[in-house]
Design an enzyme around this catalytic site. Structure first.
Site, PDB file in Angstrom:
ATOM      1  N   HIS A  56       0.847  -1.189   0.000  1.00 30.95           N
ATOM      2  CA  HIS A  56       0.000   0.000   0.000  1.00 30.95           C
ATOM      3  C   HIS A  56       0.885   1.243   0.000  1.00 30.95           C
ATOM      4  CE1 HIS A  56      -2.404   3.175   2.269  1.00 30.95           C
ATOM      5  NE2 HIS A  56      -3.084   2.993   1.157  1.00 30.95           N
ATOM      6  N   SER A  57       0.609   2.173  -0.912  1.00 27.64           N
ATOM      7  CA  SER A  57       1.315   3.448  -0.970  1.00 27.64           C
ATOM      8  C   SER A  57       2.818   3.216  -1.131  1.00 27.64           C
ATOM      9  CB  SER A  57       0.988   4.263   0.290  1.00 27.64           C
ATOM     10  OG  SER A  57       1.483   5.574   0.185  1.00 27.64           O
ATOM     11  N   LEU A  58       3.642   3.728  -0.199  1.00 26.29           N
ATOM     12  CA  LEU A  58       5.088   3.552  -0.294  1.00 26.29           C
ATOM     13  C   LEU A  58       5.474   2.084  -0.208  1.00 26.29           C
ATOM     14  CD1 LEU A  58       7.895   4.869  -0.442  1.00 26.29           C
ATOM     15  CD2 LEU A  58       7.856   5.043   2.057  1.00 26.29           C
ATOM     16  N   SER A  64       4.111  -0.332  -1.714  1.00 27.12           N
ATOM     17  CA  SER A  64       4.095  -0.903  -3.062  1.00 27.12           C
ATOM     18  C   SER A  64       5.372  -0.564  -3.813  1.00 27.12           C
ATOM     19  CB  SER A  64       2.874  -0.386  -3.830  1.00 27.12           C
ATOM     20  OG  SER A  64       2.958   1.019  -4.015  1.00 27.12           O
ATOM     21  N   PHE A  93      -1.761  -1.205  -3.936  1.00 32.36           N
ATOM     22  CA  PHE A  93      -2.922  -0.412  -3.539  1.00 32.36           C
ATOM     23  C   PHE A  93      -2.511   1.063  -3.471  1.00 32.36           C
ATOM     24  CE2 PHE A  93      -4.820  -4.087  -0.794  1.00 32.36           C
ATOM     25  CZ  PHE A  93      -5.053  -4.799  -1.955  1.00 32.36           C
TER      26      PHE A  93
END
Length: 755
Positions: A381-383, A385, A552
């Site tokens: 998720h976010s960083l 990923s 995500f």
């Protein structure tokens, strides 16, 4: 921990605290452990003045025989300074009850519960987390419960207190003697009016002095026997069979949603959503034994980065201004993670933590599930990923790993260079320490941070030494690769690819990332790969090959562009992972697309993720309907004008005035325009689906970008819900269903549409 008399009374007045001892530990009455020692003599009018309204006549002429109460196990749950008691599933409660009945009192028995993510130490009455760090919580075998007027849930009594009540209840049922009053040393009173009405009264002397109403002094609490007599939702048990394992990596900061919950709590919600969707969308497959469940485990790297090992929080705090302290604390604890990942020192710490934690969890899971044969996927998720993207990009295949291990190329990092290197780094004082262990630069290249820590070398010098050795090795490898490339190049057989670049015709060109040649001045990137600005670190290897990578709300596309990458070769794929899905909310301010970097010549709309109930959201269908209605209205108007003009043109020649030559094109233009509009409208439904277009090999030729459907309330103001959109994935049933569909499609299990 001992309690005085006043504290015991307050504990009894409120919910039993899950960290306190039993209410009667200080009383010699309880040590006798007999009902007669704890129950006062039976009186005819035992209740206080306000209890007469609660008395109910006993309508049964023949008393029912005594039946032992059915127990159920609960565990204490703390959240935001609130304490509650939650029930185990019936399967887990039965396992704990059987373990209690079959063991000796001195035997230490551990029972795995909650999908084997927790272990309950039956003798200690403690529940321990297996995969992550969490304080142990208390466990109780519950039989009696109480609830006040302002309480919303029944709270369980302690086990000793419940045993006292059960003994008194057994005597009342056996002798058919009710309206028994039980006085406890703490001042509380419990009256057994009849089997259906049992009340607890608080001591009047311990009430608040400001309470003026006499009725409020004796306000009772309802007491219930057995879990079947209270309203509580007992969770369903999880299937023992695990079909797939998924590791979930969080983004910046310690909190993962607007409620400031940790990655553990958010993953628990995502797991619960997946279990519900499996029961509704794979019901028949579950009944046939084809489908078990998918296990989701959290991967936490933030605590390691901001822990005492790095000392980065203390360093940042020394330079932080004292004003607007809360905002600055949020910035230091959350937003700075982006900058830490672009730092050569802390990027290595983050990547090492993520890889080692994934490998640790994978090994522990295999140990607790020896029969597991399923595949493994990763979610970021976010960083998180971006971390996984860089990690998967730098994985080695088995053949590459063997070539690296058996490489016969000598490394020219001999011992003579050690003193020179330490002098250059300003760390001459550690020369004797390293030489005492017979270490040179070549052997230092094989060392890890923990090895140098055992030599009592501080964190700062350790990082400098290891980073220097890694850069020297990278330089040697780069020189060696350039030498091999120049020797293998064959100028007469060069060919021109479609982009106008020269490539060797004798060897197939390797898929790669493409970036434009730098137009800025030359810069010496000491800690970076030249030209792309990406941190040069040593990427660890995962202990498995992931089946799929789900991103995500991912900023991967933005980071690749900032690093100088213009496009991704359509033939490129992760070395060890063959599936990649970029999932995002349309209003997510952090999310970026990937497909335009692969297929730039075609404007592809992202794939719309279906609603988990099997259709588009109503407002999206309404929007599509209005769009089609407007197009149909436009076509009908143009068609009517064209018909009218044709009718006017077919009038008798005598009735028509002379027509100039320059006016004739008007008819042709109108007819042509109408025909074109009609052709466009008729051809619109027959356009090929975007899903049939092959988008490189990063996801095996399938689509990569998937967009969620916004909620109706979110469509009113996209700015208002921007931050929430970036944090919505943990509770999104549509996202969870997409993961389940992709996972079980690989197992040849089709999804079922719920009724």
């Amino acid at each position: 921990m001992s309690l005085n008399h006043g504290e015991e009374a307050r504990l009894f007045e409120d919910a039993p605290n899950c960290n306190n001892q039993d209410l009667f530990d200080n009383s010699s009455v309880v040590t006798k452990n007999t009902p007669e020692a704890q129950v006062s003599p039976v009186v005819d009018e035992a209740s206080p003045s306000s209890t007469s309204s609660f008395e109910m006549p006993d309508m049964e002429s023949v008393p029912a025989p005594y039946q032992e109460v059915q127990s159920h196990w609960f565990f204490c749950h703390r959240a935001n300074d609130n304490t509650s008691w939650l029930p185990f599933s019936r399967e887990d409660s039965d396992k704990l009850e059987n373990a209690l009945n079959t063991i000796d009192k001195e035997e230490h028995v551990v029972v795995a519960v909650d999908g084997q993510r927790y272990d309950v130490h039956v003798k200690e009455r403690k529940r321990y987390a297996v995969y992550w760090d969490q304080a142990p919580t208390e466990v109780r075998r519950c039989t009696w419960f109480y609830k006040g007027d302002k309480d919303t849930k029944f709270m369980p009594y302690s086990e000793d207190f419940s045993k006292t009540l059960e003994d008194a209840y057994m005597i009342a049922v056996t002798l058919d003697q009710w309206k028994r009053k039980l006085d406890f040393p703490t001042g509380e009173t419990i009256i057994l009016h009849n089997p259906k009405l049992i009340m607890q009264y608080q001591p009047i002397g311990l009430q608040d002095e400001w309470v003026s109403s006499p009725s409020e002094h004796t306000r009772p609490q309802t007491v219930k026997r057995g879990i079947e007599n209270i309203s509580v939702e007992i969770p369903d048990g999880e299937p023992e069979k695990v079909d797939h394992l998924v590791f979930m990596v969080h983004g910046i900061g310690p909190a993962c949603d607007l409620r400031f919950r940790s990655i553990i709590q958010c993953v628990n919600d995502f797991r619960s959503a997946s279990l519900s969707l499996l029961a509704s969308h794979y019901k028949r497959a579950q009944q046939d034994g084809q489908v078990g469940r998918v296990e989701f485990l959290p991967v936490n790297w933030h605590s390691a980065l901001h822990g005492d090992a790095t000392g980065v929080d203390q360093d940042i705090q020394r330079i932080t201004l004292p004003s607007i302290s809360r905002l600055r604390h949020f910035t230091n604890d959350t937003l700075l993670d982006l900058f830490f990942y672009n730092s050569p020192t802390y990027c290595q710490t983050i990547v090492d933590t993520v890889a080692s934690e994934i490998n640790r969890l994978h090994a522990l899971f295999k140990q607790r599930h020896p029969k597991f044969t399923g595949a493994v996927s990763v979610v970021g998720h976010s960083l998180g990923s971006l971390i996984l993207f860089d990690l998967l990009t730098n994985q080695k295949t088995e053949s590459e790993a063997r070539e690296r291990v058996h490489s016969s190329e000598p490394c020219h990092l001999n011992g003579a260079m050690l003193e020179q290197a330490l002098t250059r780094l300003g760390l001459q004082q550690y020369l004797d320490t390293l030489q005492a262990e017979n270490l040179d630069l070549e052997s230092l290249a094989l060392c890890q941070d923990s090895d140098l820590k055992e030599l009592e070398i501080p964190l700062g010098p350790r990082k400098k030494i290891l980073n220097y050795v890694k850069r020297k090795r990278l330089l040697e490898d780069c020189k060696r690769q350039l030498t091999h490339a120049s020797e293998a190049q064959a100028p007469p057989q060069q060919a021109i690819d479609p982009d106008g670049n020269q490539s060797s015709a004798s060897e197939p060109q390797q898929p790669q990332f493409h970036r434009e040649q730098s137009v800025t001045s030359s810069v010496d990137y000491e800690y970076f790969d030249v030209g792309i600005g990406q941190v040069s670190i040593d990427y660890p290897q995962l202990a498995f090959h992931p089946q799929a990578f789900f991103a995500f709300g991912s900023p991967i596309g933005m980071f690749l562009t900032v690093r100088g990458l213009k496009r991704i070769d359509p033939n490129y794929s992760f070395p060890t992972c063959k599936s990649f899905y970029n999932i995002y909310h349309p209003y997510d301010p952090v999310a970026y697309r990937i497909e335009p970097m692969i297929v730039s010549e075609v404007d592809l709309e992202p794939m719309l993720i279906p609603h988990h109930k099997g259709r588009k959201r109503m407002h999206l269908e309404l929007k599509d309907s209005l769009t089609r209605m407007g197009l149909d209205l436009k076509n009908n108007v143009l068609g009517s004008l064209r018909t009218a003009w044709q009718s006017f043109a077919r009038l008798p020649a005598a009735a028509l005035p002379p027509v100039e030559d320059e006016e004739t094109p008007v008819e042709g233009n109108l007819e042509t325009q109408g025909a074109n509009e009609e052709a466009d409208s008729s051809a619109l439904p027959e356009e090929p689906e975007h899903s049939e277009i092959k988008v490189g090999t990063l996801n095996g030729g399938r689509r990569i970008d998937y967009v969620l459907q916004e909620k109706p309330i979110e469509s009113f103001n996209e700015y208002l819900f921007a931050i929430q959109s970036h944090l919505c994935y943990w509770e999104s049933e549509d996202t969870a269903l997409l993961l389940l569909k992709e996972i079980y499609d690989k197992l040849d299990v089709a999804i079922e549409q719920p009724l």
